[in-house]
Scaffold this motif. Structure first.
Motif, PDB file in Angstrom:
ATOM      1  N   LYS A 325     -30.982  14.568  23.040  1.00  0.00           N
ATOM      2  CA  LYS A 325     -30.025  14.447  21.824  1.00  0.00           C
ATOM      3  C   LYS A 325     -30.740  14.125  20.359  1.00  0.00           C
ATOM      4  N   GLU A 326     -31.829  13.728  20.705  1.00  0.00           N
ATOM      5  CA  GLU A 326     -32.471  13.079  19.050  1.00  0.00           C
ATOM      6  C   GLU A 326     -33.195  14.025  18.511  1.00  0.00           C
ATOM      7  N   PHE A 327     -33.760  15.091  19.225  1.00  0.00           N
ATOM      8  CA  PHE A 327     -34.345  16.211  18.816  1.00  0.00           C
ATOM      9  C   PHE A 327     -33.779  16.807  17.456  1.00  0.00           C
ATOM     10  N   ASP A 328     -34.499  17.071  16.344  1.00  0.00           N
ATOM     11  CA  ASP A 328     -33.992  17.298  14.978  1.00  0.00           C
ATOM     12  C   ASP A 328     -32.846  16.844  14.522  1.00  0.00           C
ATOM     13  N   ASN A 329     -32.799  15.511  14.640  1.00  0.00           N
ATOM     14  CA  ASN A 329     -31.722  14.665  14.281  1.00  0.00           C
ATOM     15  C   ASN A 329     -32.264  14.200  12.896  1.00  0.00           C
ATOM     16  N   PRO A 330     -31.845  14.496  11.621  1.00  0.00           N
ATOM     17  CA  PRO A 330     -32.284  13.920  10.301  1.00  0.00           C
ATOM     18  C   PRO A 330     -31.798  12.607   9.990  1.00  0.00           C
ATOM     19  N   GLU A 331     -30.950  12.018  10.929  1.00  0.00           N
ATOM     20  CA  GLU A 331     -30.522  10.640  10.791  1.00  0.00           C
ATOM     21  C   GLU A 331     -31.496   9.498  11.192  1.00  0.00           C
ATOM     22  N   THR A 332     -32.242  10.027  12.334  1.00  0.00           N
ATOM     23  CA  THR A 332     -33.204   9.117  13.088  1.00  0.00           C
ATOM     24  C   THR A 332     -34.637   9.180  12.889  1.00  0.00           C
ATOM     25  N   SER A 333     -34.852  10.550  12.381  1.00  0.00           N
ATOM     26  CA  SER A 333     -36.356  11.134  12.299  1.00  0.00           C
ATOM     27  C   SER A 333     -37.126  10.408  11.342  1.00  0.00           C
ATOM     28  N   ASP A 334     -38.342  10.233  11.578  1.00  0.00           N
ATOM     29  CA  ASP A 334     -39.238   9.876  10.480  1.00  0.00           C
ATOM     30  C   ASP A 334     -40.575  11.029   9.904  1.00  0.00           C
ATOM     31  N   LEU A 335     -40.101  12.162  10.154  1.00  0.00           N
ATOM     32  CA  LEU A 335     -41.183  13.026  10.012  1.00  0.00           C
ATOM     33  C   LEU A 335     -40.319  14.349   9.948  1.00  0.00           C
ATOM     34  N   LYS A 336     -40.767  15.291   9.164  1.00  0.00           N
ATOM     35  CA  LYS A 336     -40.408  16.455   9.059  1.00  0.00           C
ATOM     36  C   LYS A 336     -41.259  17.832   9.024  1.00  0.00           C
ATOM     37  N   PHE A 337     -41.158  18.740   9.572  1.00  0.00           N
ATOM     38  CA  PHE A 337     -41.909  19.933   9.547  1.00  0.00           C
ATOM     39  C   PHE A 337     -41.211  21.017   8.807  1.00  0.00           C
ATOM     40  N   SER A 338     -42.051  21.628   7.937  1.00  0.00           N
ATOM     41  CA  SER A 338     -41.349  22.789   7.257  1.00  0.00           C
ATOM     42  C   SER A 338     -42.359  23.918   7.615  1.00  0.00           C
ATOM     43  N   VAL A 339     -41.488  24.939   8.091  1.00  0.00           N
ATOM     44  CA  VAL A 339     -41.848  26.359   8.798  1.00  0.00           C
ATOM     45  C   VAL A 339     -41.017  27.347   8.317  1.00  0.00           C
ATOM     46  N   ASP A 340     -41.617  28.288   7.474  1.00  0.00           N
ATOM     47  CA  ASP A 340     -40.685  29.425   7.049  1.00  0.00           C
ATOM     48  C   ASP A 340     -39.486  28.828   5.948  1.00  0.00           C
ATOM     49  N   GLY A 341     -39.926  27.776   5.396  1.00  0.00           N
ATOM     50  CA  GLY A 341     -38.674  27.401   4.610  1.00  0.00           C
ATOM     51  C   GLY A 341     -37.733  26.510   5.366  1.00  0.00           C
ATOM     52  N   LYS A 342     -37.901  26.183   6.574  1.00  0.00           N
ATOM     53  CA  LYS A 342     -36.795  25.600   7.232  1.00  0.00           C
ATOM     54  C   LYS A 342     -37.485  24.087   7.890  1.00  0.00           C
ATOM     55  N   TYR A 343     -36.486  23.214   7.787  1.00  0.00           N
ATOM     56  CA  TYR A 343     -37.139  21.710   8.166  1.00  0.00           C
ATOM     57  C   TYR A 343     -36.728  21.592   9.561  1.00  0.00           C
ATOM     58  N   ILE A 344     -37.533  20.963  10.467  1.00  0.00           N
ATOM     59  CA  ILE A 344     -37.428  20.661  11.794  1.00  0.00           C
ATOM     60  C   ILE A 344     -37.712  19.033  11.950  1.00  0.00           C
ATOM     61  N   HIS A 345     -36.622  18.210  12.185  1.00  0.00           N
ATOM     62  CA  HIS A 345     -36.726  16.725  12.072  1.00  0.00           C
ATOM     63  C   HIS A 345     -37.306  16.129  13.410  1.00  0.00           C
ATOM     64  N   VAL A 346     -38.246  15.535  13.557  1.00  0.00           N
ATOM     65  CA  VAL A 346     -38.922  14.685  14.691  1.00  0.00           C
ATOM     66  C   VAL A 346     -39.433  13.193  14.480  1.00  0.00           C
ATOM     67  N   HIS A 347     -40.007  12.698  15.482  1.00  0.00           N
ATOM     68  CA  HIS A 347     -40.204  11.420  15.256  1.00  0.00           C
ATOM     69  C   HIS A 347     -41.718  11.283  15.937  1.00  0.00           C
ATOM     70  N   LYS A 348     -42.627  10.558  15.089  1.00  0.00           N
ATOM     71  CA  LYS A 348     -43.686  10.595  15.263  1.00  0.00           C
ATOM     72  C   LYS A 348     -44.329   9.808  16.371  1.00  0.00           C
ATOM     73  N   ALA A 349     -43.396   8.648  16.923  1.00  0.00           N
ATOM     74  CA  ALA A 349     -43.859   8.033  18.273  1.00  0.00           C
ATOM     75  C   ALA A 349     -43.696   8.994  19.463  1.00  0.00           C
ATOM     76  N   VAL A 350     -42.608   9.774  19.223  1.00  0.00           N
ATOM     77  CA  VAL A 350     -42.559  10.850  20.576  1.00  0.00           C
ATOM     78  C   VAL A 350     -43.444  11.914  20.699  1.00  0.00           C
ATOM     79  N   LEU A 351     -43.975  12.288  19.341  1.00  0.00           N
ATOM     80  CA  LEU A 351     -44.783  13.473  19.479  1.00  0.00           C
ATOM     81  C   LEU A 351     -46.303  12.739  19.757  1.00  0.00           C
ATOM     82  N   LYS A 352     -46.670  11.558  19.342  1.00  0.00           N
ATOM     83  CA  LYS A 352     -47.933  10.864  19.959  1.00  0.00           C
ATOM     84  C   LYS A 352     -47.922  10.636  21.306  1.00  0.00           C
ATOM     85  N   ILE A 353     -46.822  10.345  21.845  1.00  0.00           N
ATOM     86  CA  ILE A 353     -46.617  10.160  23.240  1.00  0.00           C
ATOM     87  C   ILE A 353     -46.606  11.435  24.147  1.00  0.00           C
TER      88      ILE A 353
END
Length: 494
Positions: A325-353
């Protein structure tokens, strides 16, 4: 949240149909009939339609859910089914509907004609509000808002409580010892009936008052003692206590169409006993389930539901559901990836785990560790978004052509599980048109299993593959290698 897809019959439904279900019940001699109610209060049925028990107006079976228009918009409060089967349903307005097998007048309409569609049962129930229904094998009970009990149908064992063994064609108020008593719950065995009074007394169809010791087990759920009375480990002529050494029981489940029983303790442990997939479990066995409903889905024969199942127990989400549910959620994310001019909202802790690549990135002196936006230019937006979503969901939804790019990413990031998943997607989506492109990708990304699969596909469809644009656009050295390898396999023999 109960997962209705555990019942085999519901695998016929699409994901969208499953998501629409608010209440459901699987019933029938082989668990081959189902009724479900959507969040929009629409009623659907599917299955074998034995004895017209689907109520569709005909005797045709269906693997596609059909809507019962006459029940649309009527909120259901109680549903039960018999062995015929026949079906009883009570609405929020207190109306009682019945359909299905009627050989013993268990539909309560004064006839023995099968009910091919839902009929409104009104005899002796005018100005009465029905709040609960219960079905035996071939008899029926209804409880009214005033605490009255009505019974009708097959009466060979006196289960209708009329004082005789003559069948009862229409609803009849059960009086005798129940006169002036307010009943709060009802239940049926195959040829028995029981009711619980508001003072905790338990009565059966013979007007027998059962010992009060049982009531202490059921104050938070009157169904508990009803089932304790029906089901024991050996044939009994009087009530016996079971699970006496366990902690407090808060729910017990059983139904007359199976020989399976289950119980749930105050701490959430679920036990089962009886006939469980052909095995006789003579003592309560602790399961890994969190719901008594799961016992019937996985171990009862047939795999019927013991009650009308509700999908809105609470708003609880599992860890996996919350992550998704929280994937690509701008309200709770603390990091954005910019790809082809579009943002993907993620959480550092999840990516590290979830990923060694990101664990190194965010725990070392990489420049990206301090950035709020990370630019990605070596992969396309669909590919990189799918990769990040995989870290949240463990699943990938890409066409095989894009899965090639994701295979490249998985190889670069050393994500072996994702690499295997991409290979599976590519194998599943291979065609004559894309076969050589996929073979090229498999060679390029050192996916040996996929390479072998694509090569065999190309050889088996050699004439068609060699006529595609992809075949003539490949590198000359690779073309030579393919021809040489194919010849060793006898692809060019007359």
């Amino acid at each position: 949240m109960v997962d209705v897809s555990k019942w085999p019959l519901f695998t016929l439904l699409s994901a969208q149909e499953l998501a629409s279900i608010r209440q459901a019940c699987i019933f029938g001699a082989s668990a081959n009939e189902a009724i479900y109610i959507t969040h929009d209060d629409e009623v659907y049925v599917l299955g074998l339609n034995c004895s017209n028990c689907l109520g569709t107006g005909d005797s045709q079976s269906t693997i596609v859910a059909k809507k019962l228009d006459c029940l649309t918009g009527k909120k259901l409060v109680s549903l039960s089914y018999g062995s015929g089967p026949h079906v009883l349903l009570a609405t929020e307005e207190g109306e009682l509907y019945a359909w299905g097998h009627n050989g013993y007048s268990q539909l309560g309409n004064g006839t023995t004609n099968q009910g091919v569609s839902p009929i409104l049962v009104t005899t002796n129930l005018q100005n009465k509000k029905v709040t609960e229904v219960a079905c035996g094998s071939h008899h029926s009970l209804a409880l009214t808002h005033e605490g009255e009990v009505f019974a009708w149908g097959y009466n060979n064992c006196g289960q209708v409580g009329s004082g005789s063994t003559a069948n009862q064609p229409t609803p009849r108020k059960v009086s005798n010892c129940l006169q002036n008593k307010v009943m709060v719950s009802i239940a049926c065995g195959q040829t028995s009936s029981m009711a619980v009074a508001d003072n905790g007394e338990v009565w059966d169809e013979t007007n027998h008052l059962y010992p009060s010791f049982l009531w202490k087990y059921a104050k938070c759920n009157v169904k508990v003692l009803l089932v304790l009375l029906y089901f024991s480990l050996y044939n009994q002529l009087s009530p016996v206590q079971v699970m006496t050494e366990k902690e407090r029981i808060v729910e017990i489940a059983a139904c007359h169409s199976t020989h399976t029983s289950a119980a749930k303790t105050q701490s959430g442990q679920v036990y089962m006993w009886g006939q469980c997939r052909g095995q006789s479990i003579v003592l309560p066995h602790l399961t890994h389930f969190s719901s008594t409903d799961d016992v019937f889905a996985c171990f009862a024969t047939p795999s019927v539901m013991w009650r009308l199942l509700s999908m809105e127990h609470d708003d609880f989400l599992t860890v996996a559901q919350s992550l998704k549910k929280e994937f690509d959620n701008p309200e709770t994310s603390d990091l954005k990836f910019s790809v082809d001019g579009k943002y993907i909202h993620v959480h550092k802790a999840v990516l590290k785990i979830r990923c060694e690549h990101f664990r190194s990135m965010f725990q070392s002196n990489w420049n990206e560790d301090m950035k709020e936006v990370i630019e990605i230019d070596q992969f396309s937006y669909p590919v990189y978004r799918s990769f990040l979503e995989f870290l949240y969901t463990d699943s990938v939804d890409l066409p095989p052509e894009d899965a090639i790019g994701l295979l490249d990413l998985a190889t670069s990031y050393c994500e072996n599980r994702l690499k295997k998943l991409c290979q599976h997607i590519i194998k599943r989506g291979i065609t004559v048109e894309n076969a050589f492109s996929l073979l090229s990708a498999a060679i390029r990304y050192d996916a040996e299993d996929l390479e072998e699969f694509c090569f065999k596909f190309c050889v088996n469809h050699l004439t068609e593959v060699t006529q595609t644009a992809a075949f003539w656009q490949i590198d000359g050295n690779m073309l030579k290698e393919f021809i040489c390898r194919a010849s060793h396999c006898g692809a060019f023999k007359n």
